[in-house]
Design a protein around this motif. Structure first.
Motif, PDB file in Angstrom:
ATOM      1  N   LYS A  10      17.717 -21.633 -68.834  1.00 21.45           N
ATOM      2  CA  LYS A  10      17.814 -22.013 -67.421  1.00 21.45           C
ATOM      3  C   LYS A  10      17.989 -23.523 -67.284  1.00 21.45           C
ATOM      4  O   LYS A  10      17.598 -24.285 -68.142  1.00 21.45           O
ATOM      5  N   GLY A  11      18.552 -23.925 -66.201  1.00 28.97           N
ATOM      6  CA  GLY A  11      18.727 -25.343 -65.930  1.00 28.97           C
ATOM      7  C   GLY A  11      19.985 -25.881 -66.585  1.00 28.97           C
ATOM      8  O   GLY A  11      21.094 -25.411 -66.321  1.00 28.97           O
ATOM      9  N   PHE A  12      19.814 -26.839 -67.477  1.00 29.50           N
ATOM     10  CA  PHE A  12      20.961 -27.521 -68.064  1.00 29.50           C
ATOM     11  C   PHE A  12      21.816 -26.609 -68.939  1.00 29.50           C
ATOM     12  O   PHE A  12      23.030 -26.765 -69.007  1.00 29.50           O
ATOM     13  N   GLY A  13      21.203 -25.638 -69.607  1.00 29.07           N
ATOM     14  CA  GLY A  13      21.983 -24.678 -70.402  1.00 29.07           C
ATOM     15  C   GLY A  13      22.951 -23.896 -69.531  1.00 29.07           C
ATOM     16  O   GLY A  13      24.125 -23.708 -69.886  1.00 29.07           O
ATOM     17  N   GLU A  14      22.481 -23.427 -68.389  1.00 27.04           N
ATOM     18  CA  GLU A  14      23.351 -22.708 -67.457  1.00 27.04           C
ATOM     19  C   GLU A  14      24.407 -23.646 -66.862  1.00 27.04           C
ATOM     20  O   GLU A  14      25.561 -23.248 -66.665  1.00 27.04           O
ATOM     21  N   HIS A  15      24.008 -24.883 -66.591  1.00 25.30           N
ATOM     22  CA  HIS A  15      24.958 -25.876 -66.082  1.00 25.30           C
ATOM     23  C   HIS A  15      26.105 -26.086 -67.068  1.00 25.30           C
ATOM     24  O   HIS A  15      27.283 -26.111 -66.678  1.00 25.30           O
ATOM     25  N   GLN A  16      25.790 -26.245 -68.340  1.00 24.50           N
ATOM     26  CA  GLN A  16      26.825 -26.458 -69.359  1.00 24.50           C
ATOM     27  C   GLN A  16      27.739 -25.235 -69.474  1.00 24.50           C
ATOM     28  O   GLN A  16      28.953 -25.368 -69.618  1.00 24.50           O
ATOM     29  N   CYS A  34      23.017 -21.988 -82.923  1.00 19.99           N
ATOM     30  CA  CYS A  34      22.903 -22.777 -81.698  1.00 19.99           C
ATOM     31  C   CYS A  34      23.999 -23.817 -81.626  1.00 19.99           C
ATOM     32  O   CYS A  34      24.320 -24.461 -82.628  1.00 19.99           O
ATOM     33  N   ALA A  35      24.521 -23.998 -80.422  1.00 25.04           N
ATOM     34  CA  ALA A  35      25.385 -25.141 -80.160  1.00 25.04           C
ATOM     35  C   ALA A  35      24.552 -26.399 -80.346  1.00 25.04           C
ATOM     36  O   ALA A  35      23.317 -26.353 -80.303  1.00 25.04           O
ATOM     37  N   GLY A  36      25.206 -27.510 -80.552  1.00 30.16           N
ATOM     38  CA  GLY A  36      24.476 -28.753 -80.711  1.00 30.16           C
ATOM     39  C   GLY A  36      23.557 -29.007 -79.529  1.00 30.16           C
ATOM     40  O   GLY A  36      23.987 -28.954 -78.382  1.00 30.16           O
ATOM     41  N   GLN A  37      22.300 -29.248 -79.839  1.00 33.41           N
ATOM     42  CA  GLN A  37      21.299 -29.515 -78.810  1.00 33.41           C
ATOM     43  C   GLN A  37      21.015 -31.009 -78.786  1.00 33.41           C
ATOM     44  O   GLN A  37      20.592 -31.589 -79.787  1.00 33.41           O
ATOM     45  N   GLY A  38      21.265 -31.607 -77.641  1.00 35.74           N
ATOM     46  CA  GLY A  38      20.944 -33.014 -77.463  1.00 35.74           C
ATOM     47  C   GLY A  38      19.525 -33.171 -76.965  1.00 35.74           C
ATOM     48  O   GLY A  38      18.820 -32.198 -76.711  1.00 35.74           O
ATOM     49  N   GLY A  39      19.144 -34.411 -76.771  1.00 33.49           N
ATOM     50  CA  GLY A  39      17.790 -34.701 -76.305  1.00 33.49           C
ATOM     51  C   GLY A  39      17.674 -34.773 -74.797  1.00 33.49           C
ATOM     52  O   GLY A  39      16.870 -35.523 -74.266  1.00 33.49           O
ATOM     53  N   TRP A  40      18.460 -33.987 -74.107  1.00 33.65           N
ATOM     54  CA  TRP A  40      18.425 -33.963 -72.639  1.00 33.65           C
ATOM     55  C   TRP A  40      17.227 -33.183 -72.131  1.00 33.65           C
ATOM     56  O   TRP A  40      16.712 -32.293 -72.788  1.00 33.65           O
ATOM     57  N   ASP A  41      16.812 -33.520 -70.923  1.00 31.20           N
ATOM     58  CA  ASP A  41      15.793 -32.744 -70.230  1.00 31.20           C
ATOM     59  C   ASP A  41      16.436 -31.407 -69.877  1.00 31.20           C
ATOM     60  O   ASP A  41      17.480 -31.383 -69.221  1.00 31.20           O
ATOM     61  N   PRO A  42      15.868 -30.283 -70.332  1.00 30.63           N
ATOM     62  CA  PRO A  42      16.519 -28.997 -70.097  1.00 30.63           C
ATOM     63  C   PRO A  42      16.593 -28.587 -68.628  1.00 30.63           C
ATOM     64  O   PRO A  42      17.378 -27.716 -68.274  1.00 30.63           O
ATOM     65  N   SER A  43      15.823 -29.243 -67.774  1.00 32.00           N
ATOM     66  CA  SER A  43      15.877 -28.885 -66.356  1.00 32.00           C
ATOM     67  C   SER A  43      16.984 -29.624 -65.610  1.00 32.00           C
ATOM     68  O   SER A  43      17.558 -29.087 -64.666  1.00 32.00           O
TER      69      SER A  43
END
Length: 137
Positions: A10-16, A34-43
């Motif tokens: 939810k949040g940024f994953g859905e946005h992407q 997994c796709a590359g996971q950055g250090g973003w806030d997931p929300s």
């Protein structure tokens, strides 16, 4: 490709997914990649100004992506690739600290690559993983 199951937190994953047309994780039989996971806030997708916080969050986002796809998290990871804009001592210490935190019982294979740029402005780290998830799990 009905044998492939795609997942987005939810949040940024859905946005992407909605804006850039890719998923955070895919399950194929007994594997989750997994796709590359950055250090973003997931929300909200914001990237911390502090490098160690960004690395810590990237590791946490891997855990989130794996669990969203039905895995147990880092405990099932057997391969990871880490991309860094600047390979330096601060980054290496944060990576090793996170390996010890998230992987206390095993040491997966790892590749570390220095890169010029990553996918989002301000991103300095990105982590891809492959996990083994027994189908009976």
């Amino acid at each position: 490709m009905s044998h492939l199951q795609y997942f987005n937190y939810k949040g940024f994953g859905e946005h992407q997914r909605d804006n850039y047309w890719y998923s955070q994780a895919v399950r194929v039989g007994d594997r989750i990649e997994c796709a590359g996971q950055g250090g973003w806030d997931p929300s909200n997708g914001k990237i911390p100004a502090d490098l160690t916080e960004e690395i810590d969050q990237a590791f946490a986002n891997v855990e989130l992506a794996l669990k969203t796809a039905g895995g147990k998290g880092w405990s099932q990871v057997f391969r990871n690739t880490i991309y860094l804009v600047d390979i330096n001592e601060e980054a290496m210490q944060a990576i090793v600290r996170n390996f010890k935190k998230w992987l206390p019982d095993h040491q997966p294979i790892n590749t570390l690559l220095g890169v010029k740029q990553l996918g989002l402005p301000g991103m300095r780290v990105e982590i891809e993983v492959v996990a083994h998830v027994p189908e009976s799990a």
